[in-house]
Design a protein around this motif. Structure first.
Motif, PDB file in Angstrom:
ATOM      1  N   THR A 111     -72.783 -92.594  18.720  1.00  0.00           N
ATOM      2  CA  THR A 111     -72.952 -93.456  17.546  1.00  0.00           C
ATOM      3  C   THR A 111     -74.404 -93.873  17.379  1.00  0.00           C
ATOM      4  OG1 THR A 111     -72.450 -95.426  18.871  1.00  0.00           O
ATOM      5  CG2 THR A 111     -70.612 -94.358  17.722  1.00  0.00           C
ATOM      6  N   GLY A 112     -75.296 -93.267  18.166  1.00  0.00           N
ATOM      7  CA  GLY A 112     -76.701 -93.645  18.120  1.00  0.00           C
ATOM      8  C   GLY A 112     -77.424 -93.117  16.891  1.00  0.00           C
ATOM      9  N   ALA A 113     -78.700 -93.432  16.818  1.00  0.00           N
ATOM     10  CA  ALA A 113     -79.516 -93.002  15.692  1.00  0.00           C
ATOM     11  C   ALA A 113     -79.523 -91.483  15.570  1.00  0.00           C
ATOM     12  CB  ALA A 113     -80.948 -93.516  15.866  1.00  0.00           C
ATOM     13  N   GLY A 114     -79.357 -91.002  14.366  1.00  0.00           N
ATOM     14  CA  GLY A 114     -79.371 -89.569  14.122  1.00  0.00           C
ATOM     15  C   GLY A 114     -78.066 -88.868  14.408  1.00  0.00           C
ATOM     16  N   SER A 115     -77.050 -89.607  14.878  1.00  0.00           N
ATOM     17  CA  SER A 115     -75.741 -89.010  15.161  1.00  0.00           C
ATOM     18  C   SER A 115     -74.969 -88.835  13.854  1.00  0.00           C
ATOM     19  CB  SER A 115     -74.940 -89.904  16.104  1.00  0.00           C
ATOM     20  OG  SER A 115     -74.602 -91.122  15.453  1.00  0.00           O
ATOM     21  N   PRO A 116     -73.947 -87.974  13.847  1.00  0.00           N
ATOM     22  CA  PRO A 116     -73.124 -87.845  12.647  1.00  0.00           C
ATOM     23  C   PRO A 116     -72.562 -89.184  12.182  1.00  0.00           C
ATOM     24  CG  PRO A 116     -72.633 -86.061  14.159  1.00  0.00           C
ATOM     25  CD  PRO A 116     -73.554 -86.996  14.879  1.00  0.00           C
ATOM     26  N   ASP A 117     -72.109 -90.014  13.136  1.00  0.00           N
ATOM     27  CA  ASP A 117     -71.531 -91.308  12.784  1.00  0.00           C
ATOM     28  C   ASP A 117     -72.539 -92.183  12.048  1.00  0.00           C
ATOM     29  OD1 ASP A 117     -69.105 -93.217  13.384  1.00  0.00           O
ATOM     30  OD2 ASP A 117     -70.907 -94.384  13.821  1.00  0.00           O
ATOM     31  N   SER A 118     -73.763 -92.239  12.565  1.00  0.00           N
ATOM     32  CA  SER A 118     -74.772 -93.092  11.935  1.00  0.00           C
ATOM     33  C   SER A 118     -75.179 -92.562  10.562  1.00  0.00           C
ATOM     34  CB  SER A 118     -76.009 -93.205  12.841  1.00  0.00           C
ATOM     35  OG  SER A 118     -76.670 -91.956  12.951  1.00  0.00           O
ATOM     36  N   ILE A 119     -75.186 -91.237  10.395  1.00  0.00           N
ATOM     37  CA  ILE A 119     -75.546 -90.645   9.104  1.00  0.00           C
ATOM     38  C   ILE A 119     -74.463 -90.915   8.064  1.00  0.00           C
ATOM     39  CG2 ILE A 119     -75.929 -88.466   7.888  1.00  0.00           C
ATOM     40  CD1 ILE A 119     -77.226 -87.424  10.473  1.00  0.00           C
ATOM     41  N   ILE A 120     -73.201 -90.762   8.461  1.00  0.00           N
ATOM     42  CA  ILE A 120     -72.085 -90.995   7.535  1.00  0.00           C
ATOM     43  C   ILE A 120     -72.046 -92.459   7.113  1.00  0.00           C
ATOM     44  CG2 ILE A 120     -69.562 -91.018   7.347  1.00  0.00           C
ATOM     45  CD1 ILE A 120     -69.598 -88.560   9.261  1.00  0.00           C
ATOM     46  N   GLU A 121     -72.211 -93.340   8.092  1.00  0.00           N
ATOM     47  CA  GLU A 121     -72.218 -94.765   7.783  1.00  0.00           C
ATOM     48  C   GLU A 121     -73.448 -95.136   6.963  1.00  0.00           C
ATOM     49  OE1 GLU A 121     -71.006 -98.610  10.304  1.00  0.00           O
ATOM     50  OE2 GLU A 121     -72.784 -97.590  11.053  1.00  0.00           O
TER      51      GLU A 121
END
Length: 449
Positions: free
Chosen positions: A146-156
């Motif tokens: 969930t860190g910076a640059g992760s898919p989760d952070s990009i989607i959010e």
């Protein structure tokens, strides 16, 4: 109501455009809300197309028409099976198995958010991470993080709001529309695949071993194929193994193994005339309808997960070999078998207790008809007494005081924890004896068991 009052009411009442969610559905539990989902949605960004001899790798990787997420939304999709992939340089794209589609996930999310902004009173749902891949081990770890640059952070970061399985038990459609609203448009919400019941069954295939189901099958006995077809299947299985073994040899051996497999596939084609779209199609549709009824009527969905019924063919090495010999592809198999059309017709004529998310291939083939059929299910359920449904599966949320934590969780986007989960896929399904479709057919007088 007098004529004057009626005119005033029509003048001030908000008018919904096609596809918008009517306020009467706002108290429906979100996990029970029917949505059309595109299987391996990112394959709609394939740059080289599909169903062409020049791009054989795409023929059994691409499941959706070209045009990306915007096209799929226009065809009725409101949910996406999104599978991220992290490249060695940190760029996040998407994939289907070993085939990587090089469109930046930021671009894909931008397409969703742009569409949502211009479509108020709509919900777009993202099921993220059925699989999550990467070029190397470090990239794979980043894919799940969930860190910076992760898919989760990009989607959010694009504007979608995260929800965990803990909140899905009581979350309503109205709450999603309010708290996940994007600018002045619709709502975009996502969760990870650990919060989704996928109901994947490997044996629902368009090619290979199949036969019509008899009463023993309906009662749950083994569905092994007739013995006289085993020899044909063994030839193809042997050819497929040769291709795999060839990978450990020199390049000329790989080529030789591939030619041999292709030849065996042609032999299988000449001997096996029946597929999901030719010959005795019922051999392949019988197991599918059995699965569909089991999933959409008999099973009891979890109370804290989204629930998918898959309405598309599955593929393995053997079925791909046969399909290649028949010069087919995933898109053609759906079109020629009329899978989407048949499912839309079936849903329209029956009532299904558990039909929430319907996952399909080639969504632009009868996608609007599927979307209308799903909405008709919500209409039927809402217009009938709650006691006619399983007490364990209420469609409407219980009345409760406003929960301000819900709004806060949406606003912060579920910051913190998204853990990877090991998905346990079911390889088969139990017997398909006559189910609740018959009972609900009586309730709704559908005339079809």
């Amino acid at each position: 109501m007098t004529l004057v009052k009626l005119v005033i009411f029509l003048a001030v009442a908000p008018q919904l455009s096609a596809g918008e969610i009517d306020q009467k559905f706002h108290n429906v539990l979100f996990r029970q809300w029917p949505m059309l989902m595109t299987h391996d949605a990112a394959t709609g960004y394939a740059k080289d197309g599909t169903c062409k001899t020049s791009v054989p790798v795409n023929n059994f990787a691409v499941t959706q028409p070209s045009g990306g997420f915007t096209k799929q939304l226009e065809c009725g999709a409101r949910a996406f099976d999104l599978r991220p992939y992290v490249k060695h340089d940190g760029k996040v794209v998407m994939h289907h198995g070993d085939v990587v589609f090089d469109t930046d996930i930021k671009v894909a999310m931008g397409d969703i958010m742009k569409w949502s902004e211009s479509h108020p009173n709509t919900i777009v749902f993202l099921n993220v991470g059925t699989t999550c891949g990467g070029d190397n081990e470090e990239a794979k770890k980043k894919c799940w993080s969930t860190g910076a640059g992760s898919p989760d952070s990009i989607i959010e970061g694009a504007g979608a709001k995260y929800r965990s399985d803990a909140s899905l038990k009581t979350l309503t459609v109205g709450e999603v529309l309010t708290h996940a609203k994007w600018k002045s448009g619709g709502a975009v919400i996502y969760t990870w695949a650990a919060s989704v019941e996928s109901n994947w069954v490997e044996s629902i295939q368009c090619y290979g071993r199949a036969r019509r189901l008899d009463q023993n099958d309906l009662n749950g006995t083994d569905m092994a194929n007739a013995p006289d077809r085993e020899l044909i299947w063994n030839h193809l299985s042997h050819a497929a193994h040769q291709v795999a073994d060839a990978g450990t040899h020199a390049a000329n051996k790989v080529k030789e193994g591939g030619k041999h497999a292709y030849q065996k596939g042609k032999e299988a084609y000449s001997s096996v005339k029946d597929t999901c779209w030719a010959g005795d199609q019922q051999k392949f549709f019988d197991p599918f309808w059995c699965y569909f009824d089991q999933t959409a009527n008999k099973n009891t969905p979890p109370l804290d997960k989204m629930y998918i019924t898959q309405a598309h063919w599955q593929y393995d090495t053997k079925s791909i070999a046969i399909a290649t010999a028949r010069q087919s592809c995933i898109i053609y198999d759906e079109e020629h078998s009329k899978m989407n059309q048949k499912v839309a017709d079936k849903i329209s004529k029956n009532t299904y207790k558990n039909l929430a998310i319907l996952q399909v291939d080639n969504v632009c083939d009868h996608g609007p008809a599927l979307a209308r059929a799903l909405l008709s299910q919500a209409e039927k359920r809402l217009s009938n007494a709650q006691q006619k449904f399983d007490s364990s599966l209420p469609m409407l949320a219980e009345a409760r005081a406003p929960n301000f934590k819900t709004a806060i969780v949406f606003l912060v986007g579920g910051f913190g924890v998204v853990s990877a989960a090991i998905a346990v896929f079911r390889k088969g399904f139990p017997g398909c004896r006559s189910s609740a479709v018959a009972d609900y057919g009586t309730v709704y007088n559908t005339g079809e068991a």
